[in-house]
Each structure stands twice: as structure tokens, then as C-alpha cells.
Write an enzyme that holds these catalytic residues in place. Sequence first.
Site, PDB file in Angstrom:
ATOM      1  N   GLU A 153      36.130 -44.012 -45.481  1.00 27.89           N
ATOM      2  CA  GLU A 153      35.560 -45.348 -45.244  1.00 27.89           C
ATOM      3  C   GLU A 153      34.694 -45.827 -46.408  1.00 27.89           C
ATOM      4  OE1 GLU A 153      32.442 -45.530 -42.311  1.00 27.89           O
ATOM      5  OE2 GLU A 153      32.864 -47.627 -41.861  1.00 27.89           O
ATOM      6  N   ASP A 187      36.101 -51.007 -42.550  1.00 23.95           N
ATOM      7  CA  ASP A 187      35.013 -51.586 -41.757  1.00 23.95           C
ATOM      8  C   ASP A 187      34.784 -52.991 -42.302  1.00 23.95           C
ATOM      9  OD1 ASP A 187      32.416 -52.367 -40.902  1.00 23.95           O
ATOM     10  OD2 ASP A 187      31.894 -50.267 -40.502  1.00 23.95           O
ATOM     11  N   GLN A 213      36.812 -51.144 -38.105  1.00 27.89           N
ATOM     12  CA  GLN A 213      35.520 -51.275 -37.421  1.00 27.89           C
ATOM     13  C   GLN A 213      34.982 -52.680 -37.678  1.00 27.89           C
ATOM     14  OE1 GLN A 213      33.481 -47.863 -39.162  1.00 27.89           O
ATOM     15  NE2 GLN A 213      33.681 -46.734 -37.236  1.00 27.89           N
ATOM     16  N   GLU A 249      31.292 -51.373 -33.986  1.00 29.13           N
ATOM     17  CA  GLU A 249      30.187 -50.652 -34.624  1.00 29.13           C
ATOM     18  C   GLU A 249      29.129 -51.657 -35.077  1.00 29.13           C
ATOM     19  OE1 GLU A 249      29.929 -46.827 -37.586  1.00 29.13           O
ATOM     20  OE2 GLU A 249      30.906 -48.591 -38.362  1.00 29.13           O
TER      21      GLU A 249
HETATM   22  O1  LIG Z   1      28.181 -46.728 -41.154  1.00 24.21           O
HETATM   23  C1  LIG Z   1      29.376 -46.871 -40.896  1.00 24.21           C
HETATM   24  O2  LIG Z   1      29.939 -47.951 -41.046  1.00 24.21           O
HETATM   25  C2  LIG Z   1      30.206 -45.779 -40.350  1.00 24.21           C
HETATM   26  O3  LIG Z   1      31.245 -46.066 -39.859  1.00 24.21           O
HETATM   27  C3  LIG Z   1      29.913 -44.347 -40.432  1.00 24.21           C
HETATM   28  O4  LIG Z   1      30.042 -43.707 -39.216  1.00 24.21           O
HETATM   29  C4  LIG Z   1      28.820 -43.828 -41.229  1.00 24.21           C
HETATM   30  O5  LIG Z   1      27.568 -44.279 -40.825  1.00 24.21           O
HETATM   31 MG   LIG Z   2      31.836 -48.081 -40.203  1.00 26.66          MG
END
Ligand SMILES: O=C(O)C(=O)[C@H](O)CO
Ligand SMILES: [Mg+2]
Length: 269
Positions: A153, A187, A213, A249
Site C-alpha cells: 500500500e 487507498d 480503501q 478506513e
Molecule cells: O494507514 C493506512 O492507510 C493503512 O491502510 C494501513 O493499515 C497502515 O496504517
Molecule cells: Mg489504507
Amino acid sequence: MLKFAANLSFLFAEHPFLDRFARAAAAGFRGVEYMFPYAHAKEEIAERLRAHGLEQVLFNLPAGDWEAGERGLGCLPGREAEFRQGVELALEYALTLGCRRLNCLAGLAPAGAVEAAEVEAAEVEAELRATFIANLRWAHAKLAPHGIELLAEPINSRVDMPGFWLDRPAKGLEVLAEAGVGRLQYDLYHAQIMEGDLTRFLERHLAAIGHLQIADNPGRHEPGSGEIHYPYLFRRLAELGYDGWIGCEYKPAASTEAGLGWLAAARDI
Ligand SMILES: O=C(O)C(=O)[C@H](O)CO
Ligand SMILES: [Mg+2]
């Protein structure tokens, strides 16, 4: 239908960790993810998943001494033995929890690497990159026979993790292509901060993405709280046929339940 997973490190954080599984199921989630399970017995977590009919979607490989500020071991020369022990531990948990994805956090570039003179900085960068690639290949060889996918990521280094080595999605793609293993954990919050152009990235690179995410920017709160037009992105993902999970998230602006209004519409897309 898009599949949304509750990230239990961020959502329902007003409750003790093991109680968050029930809360997530009650809110209609069918999958959960979180940063780390290692503080809890794997059997205890498995029992919560079973009791609430939840799928364990994702968690991270051990990431060093988090309390002391470490954010992953993947790119750190000299920490390979610890990295490998972490993969073994994560594999035990993943097998017990039925988890099919593990995220490898690259970590912070060692102090001094960024300020070093140009030639020296290029050498350090090459060493971190080679370390990360070797670690990814080792982890993949361990995990793939069990049907577990390795992810990496990119995390923004401008706001949340200054110094994080794998900070841009383009760099993530490049490094994974060189490694020849693993896919991207994209993300959208971090990606918006570092590169933007989210729709085009998804359209061009969806096959290289193993997990998504979400959070809005700025603030990392609920979708709809900031500048990212999530209804459009969700429609586009559905059109593109994305069938993976989308991890929620984000930091709820008030209580988790009060902030779930956006989800009802998104689930119907
Ligand atoms: O912070 C993020 O975006 C995450 O996905 C991870 O789990 C690490 O913190
Ligand atoms: Mg993340």
C-alpha cells in the site's frame, strides 16, 4: 453490488476491539479488516468472525515497533529476519481467520536517507528498493501456496506518514512490476493526496489492484465529507466490474453509526 468492509482499527473504535465485530455485523457489514490482530488470540478473533457471519478480508504483516514510530519493515535493510518471522506469524493468523489478503507495509525510509547528498541518496534508495523487492518475493513464496495474496500500500508522506518510503501509487506499480509478485492496496485517500487522478488510475490499473480503501480528504472522514466525489467513483468501479473489497478506513466525524448514511446508497450501486 460493491462490497464494503468495516476497518475495525478506525470504525467502532469507541468499543473494545473484540466488541467491534458485533457492531460491524449489526451495521450490515459482511467483511472486516483492521491493521493488526496480533494482540489477540487468533482463536478468539475467529470465534467473533464465526459468531457474526463475517469474512476476514485483510490485515497487515507485523510492522515493527509501532509505538516507537515504526511503520513497516518491508524496505529496511538489516531487518529481514524479523520481517520473515512476521510473515510466518501473519500466515498462522491468516489461516485460522480464513483471510486471503495480507498487506506489507514498506516502512519509513531510514533517518538521513532523504537528506543525503544526491549520489548517496540514489544509492540508499536503490538499497531500500532492492530490500523491499526481495522481501516481497520471499513473502509471496510463503503465502501463495495457501491462496493468500500479498499486497503493498502506498501511504501519503505529506500528511499522515512523513518519510513513508512507498508513498506514491505510481511508485507502487513500478516496484510491484519489478518484483513480479503482489498487487496494489490502493487507498484512495492517500492516492488523492499524493497524485489525484483517481478515476483514470482505476481505469488503467484495476487489474493490478487487489484491494481498495476509502476515506475523504481533507480530514480522513466519511465519504462525502470532503473533495473526493465518491458516488461517481463507486459507479465507475461498478461499471469497470471491480469485484474486490472496499475497506472503510476513515475516522468517523462523530459516532461510527451516525456517519454511515453514505453507505446505504453506495451498497445499491
Ligand atoms: O494507514 C493506512 O492507510 C493503512 O491502510 C494501513 O493499515 C497502515 O496504517
Ligand atoms: Mg489504507
